[in-house]
Write a protein that holds these residues in place. Sequence first.
Motif, mmCIF file in Angstrom:
data_model
loop_
_atom_site.group_PDB
_atom_site.id
_atom_site.type_symbol
_atom_site.label_atom_id
_atom_site.label_comp_id
_atom_site.label_asym_id
_atom_site.label_seq_id
_atom_site.Cartn_x
_atom_site.Cartn_y
_atom_site.Cartn_z
ATOM 1 N N SER A 258 0.802 -1.391 -0.026
ATOM 2 C CA SER A 258 -0.041 -0.004 0.036
ATOM 3 C C SER A 258 0.937 1.279 0.009
ATOM 4 N N LEU A 259 0.832 2.111 -1.190
ATOM 5 C CA LEU A 259 1.668 3.392 -1.067
ATOM 6 C C LEU A 259 0.479 4.363 -0.655
ATOM 7 N N GLY A 260 0.443 4.494 0.847
ATOM 8 C CA GLY A 260 -0.246 5.271 1.041
ATOM 9 C C GLY A 260 0.393 6.576 1.884
ATOM 10 N N SER A 261 -0.164 7.138 2.746
ATOM 11 C CA SER A 261 0.532 7.996 3.583
ATOM 12 C C SER A 261 1.917 7.395 4.117
ATOM 13 N N THR A 262 1.700 6.038 4.655
ATOM 14 C CA THR A 262 2.908 5.468 4.938
ATOM 15 C C THR A 262 2.773 4.192 4.135
ATOM 16 N N GLY A 298 6.647 7.164 3.628
ATOM 17 C CA GLY A 298 5.695 6.817 2.767
ATOM 18 C C GLY A 298 5.151 8.245 1.945
ATOM 19 N N GLY A 299 4.086 8.142 1.440
ATOM 20 C CA GLY A 299 3.808 9.176 0.372
ATOM 21 C C GLY A 299 3.612 10.498 1.140
ATOM 22 N N ALA A 300 3.274 10.660 2.525
ATOM 23 C CA ALA A 300 3.250 11.726 3.133
ATOM 24 C C ALA A 300 4.326 12.493 3.095
ATOM 25 N N VAL A 301 5.362 11.995 3.096
ATOM 26 C CA VAL A 301 6.726 12.846 3.059
ATOM 27 C C VAL A 301 6.684 13.561 1.594
ATOM 28 N N LEU A 302 6.444 13.121 0.608
ATOM 29 C CA LEU A 302 6.386 13.685 -0.819
ATOM 30 C C LEU A 302 5.351 14.921 -0.647
ATOM 31 N N LEU A 303 4.375 15.000 0.234
ATOM 32 C CA LEU A 303 3.325 15.840 0.288
ATOM 33 C C LEU A 303 3.968 16.944 1.539
ATOM 34 N N LYS A 304 4.662 16.512 2.304
ATOM 35 C CA LYS A 304 5.285 17.594 3.123
ATOM 36 C C LYS A 304 6.145 18.607 2.352
ATOM 37 N N ALA A 307 3.417 20.644 -2.451
ATOM 38 C CA ALA A 307 2.028 20.759 -2.798
ATOM 39 C C ALA A 307 1.612 19.640 -4.033
ATOM 40 N N LEU A 308 0.515 18.779 -3.843
ATOM 41 C CA LEU A 308 0.140 18.016 -4.575
ATOM 42 C C LEU A 308 0.261 18.347 -6.132
ATOM 43 N N ASP A 309 -0.232 19.767 -6.448
ATOM 44 C CA ASP A 309 -0.379 20.397 -7.718
ATOM 45 C C ASP A 309 1.204 20.199 -8.390
ATOM 46 N N THR A 310 2.077 20.956 -7.280
ATOM 47 C CA THR A 310 3.575 21.198 -7.616
ATOM 48 C C THR A 310 4.133 19.688 -8.131
ATOM 49 N N LEU A 311 3.781 18.809 -7.196
ATOM 50 C CA LEU A 311 4.271 17.489 -7.444
ATOM 51 C C LEU A 311 3.986 16.845 -8.807
ATOM 52 N N ILE A 312 2.656 17.180 -9.067
ATOM 53 C CA ILE A 312 2.163 16.561 -10.300
ATOM 54 C C ILE A 312 2.868 17.202 -11.481
ATOM 55 N N GLU A 313 3.187 18.730 -11.339
ATOM 56 C CA GLU A 313 3.870 19.368 -12.618
ATOM 57 C C GLU A 313 5.437 18.846 -12.491
ATOM 58 N N ALA A 392 -1.746 -0.846 -4.177
ATOM 59 C CA ALA A 392 -2.810 0.002 -3.734
ATOM 60 C C ALA A 392 -2.433 1.297 -3.349
ATOM 61 N N GLY A 393 -3.309 2.115 -3.202
ATOM 62 C CA GLY A 393 -3.136 3.499 -2.444
ATOM 63 C C GLY A 393 -2.834 4.612 -3.609
ATOM 64 N N GLY A 394 -2.774 5.757 -2.955
ATOM 65 C CA GLY A 394 -2.670 7.097 -3.760
ATOM 66 C C GLY A 394 -1.153 7.030 -4.494
ATOM 67 N N GLY A 395 -0.204 6.228 -3.860
ATOM 68 C CA GLY A 395 1.105 6.275 -4.799
ATOM 69 C C GLY A 395 0.979 5.696 -6.099
ATOM 70 N N LEU A 396 0.120 4.925 -6.603
ATOM 71 C CA LEU A 396 -0.275 4.369 -7.828
ATOM 72 C C LEU A 396 -0.284 5.490 -9.101
ATOM 73 N N LYS A 397 -0.640 6.775 -8.458
ATOM 74 C CA LYS A 397 -0.796 8.026 -9.371
ATOM 75 C C LYS A 397 0.458 8.509 -9.601
ATOM 76 N N ASN A 398 1.476 8.319 -9.147
ATOM 77 C CA ASN A 398 2.593 8.769 -9.192
ATOM 78 C C ASN A 398 3.479 7.676 -10.064
HETATM 79 P P1 ADP Z 1 -3.777 7.534 2.682
HETATM 80 O O1 ADP Z 1 -2.627 6.373 3.199
HETATM 81 O O2 ADP Z 1 -3.885 8.793 3.766
HETATM 82 O O3 ADP Z 1 -5.300 6.961 2.583
HETATM 83 P P2 ADP Z 1 -3.654 7.777 -0.025
HETATM 84 O O4 ADP Z 1 -3.496 6.278 -0.444
HETATM 85 O O5 ADP Z 1 -4.728 8.523 -0.391
HETATM 86 O O6 ADP Z 1 -3.261 8.060 1.366
HETATM 87 O O7 ADP Z 1 -2.174 8.530 -0.529
HETATM 88 C C1 ADP Z 1 -0.735 8.364 -0.482
HETATM 89 C C2 ADP Z 1 0.115 9.437 -1.180
HETATM 90 O O8 ADP Z 1 -0.113 9.041 -2.809
HETATM 91 C C3 ADP Z 1 0.234 10.673 -0.896
HETATM 92 O O9 ADP Z 1 0.690 10.978 0.272
HETATM 93 C C4 ADP Z 1 0.827 11.117 -2.025
HETATM 94 O O10 ADP Z 1 2.316 11.006 -2.030
HETATM 95 C C5 ADP Z 1 0.303 10.206 -3.263
HETATM 96 N N1 ADP Z 1 -0.630 10.687 -4.291
HETATM 97 C C6 ADP Z 1 -1.823 10.744 -3.959
HETATM 98 N N2 ADP Z 1 -2.590 11.397 -5.144
HETATM 99 C C7 ADP Z 1 -1.788 11.521 -5.963
HETATM 100 C C8 ADP Z 1 -1.621 12.172 -7.201
HETATM 101 N N3 ADP Z 1 -2.727 12.511 -7.875
HETATM 102 N N4 ADP Z 1 -0.432 12.173 -7.983
HETATM 103 C C9 ADP Z 1 0.715 11.809 -7.601
HETATM 104 N N5 ADP Z 1 0.716 11.188 -6.303
HETATM 105 C C10 ADP Z 1 -0.256 11.316 -5.514
#
Ligand code: ADP
Length: 431
Positions: A258-262, A298-304, A307-313, A392-398
Amino acid sequence: NHSEFILGIDVGTSGMRAVVVESKGFSEEKIVFSTTVTMPFPERTSNQSEQNPAIWLMTLEKLFSQLQSFNNVSKITKLVLDATSSTVLLCDQNGTPKTPALMYDDKRAQTQANLIKKAGPNESGAHGASSTLAKVLWLENHLQATQSQQDLNAYFICHQIDFLNYFLTGKTNITDENNALKLGYDSMRQGWPEWVKKLVSIPLPDVVAPGTELAKIQPGLTQQYGFNPNLMVYTGTTDSIAAFLASGANQVGDAVTSLGSTLAIKLLSDQPVFAPQYGIYSHRLKGQWLVGGASNAGGAVLLKYFALDTLIELLPQIHIDKPTHLHYYPLLEPGERFPISNAKLPPKLTPRPDSDIEFLQAIIEGLVEIEVLAYERLSELGTPKVKRIFTAGGGLKNAVWMTLRAQQLAAEIEPANNTDAAFGVTRLISK
Ligand code: ADP
């Protein structure tokens, strides 16, 4: 090979979700109906988090009402739930709640956690103020002020899932092995340890494997909601195990990251691993072992730092094929458990390159190195080598993170097929 209809229900914190699966067996499933009902959030103060279990019953009945728009309710022959692990209350013999439910994140049972620390071995799943065992001891203590021990002896321990299964079947004092882990059940020896029996004064539940026949659904519910009178209710599991089952992982060597916050990993193994210094424990699942561990990175360090839109850019501007060689260990604050066990481990995020793009790249590289190390650590501790990793998790979008993982992890990497726990839990009992 005819198909069967299975109803899976995921009991979460913010709601319940039901899925009807038409199944011919693993990966021959079709989701034919799904519906969700939201629930009010638990009442939270600093270290307390509780909910009135009557809310769960109302929500479940609402879910059953919504199920009426599925045309084949009477064809469903199996029902199984998963629920939040370590949410617990005490009930009397009639299933009447005698306490509020202490939710998974309630931490008031600090004194009880200290008792457990003294009494139990390190590898028990029952440590910490939010363990089920600590909460049960707190509740017991609370009741002892007003009730006799004789009354208490007639009470029983209800995990969230047990409370709902009681409502469905009328069967009390029975739970599944996965939910029982944080109450101190010893999965290796298949029994309640003596030290747990000594600590708890009310009877401990019978423990069976997840996916065991419990009983047929109560006739009252059959009449009210048009269920098949032979609808069998099975013992379930925890929400995170149900999500693991949804991913597609089903063989020894399969894992979910799980590529989540952690960053959390779970690997299906033929052997259990209990390594408390790393926070690693194992759940028994379908004759195998689900070994789990989580890093603080985890992913929370990236967001520290971005900002998400900067990251995406910035992501598309990274030169993946030119590694920074900075070998960061990206943590939010000092302290790590897995794959390195060191409560004081400092974050390593220096030297910082002038370019933000390179800085971002170095953090992602560091996260990948941690995941590589995590799987290596598990195999050092006795699991088989990982072969497939479902993600699984938000990191899939990275995309950069995903590409580097595919390059550096010695396993097949693919997105989780599905992350819906209500679907996953049906796999406990499908043919
Ligand atoms: P949580 O574990 O808090 O539910 P998520 O799984 O939603 O967290 O997201 C985890 C990580 O995925 C975020 O900390 C961020 O680094 C990354 N992430 C989320 N959305 C995007 C995105 N649209 N593009 C790139 N990375 C993203």
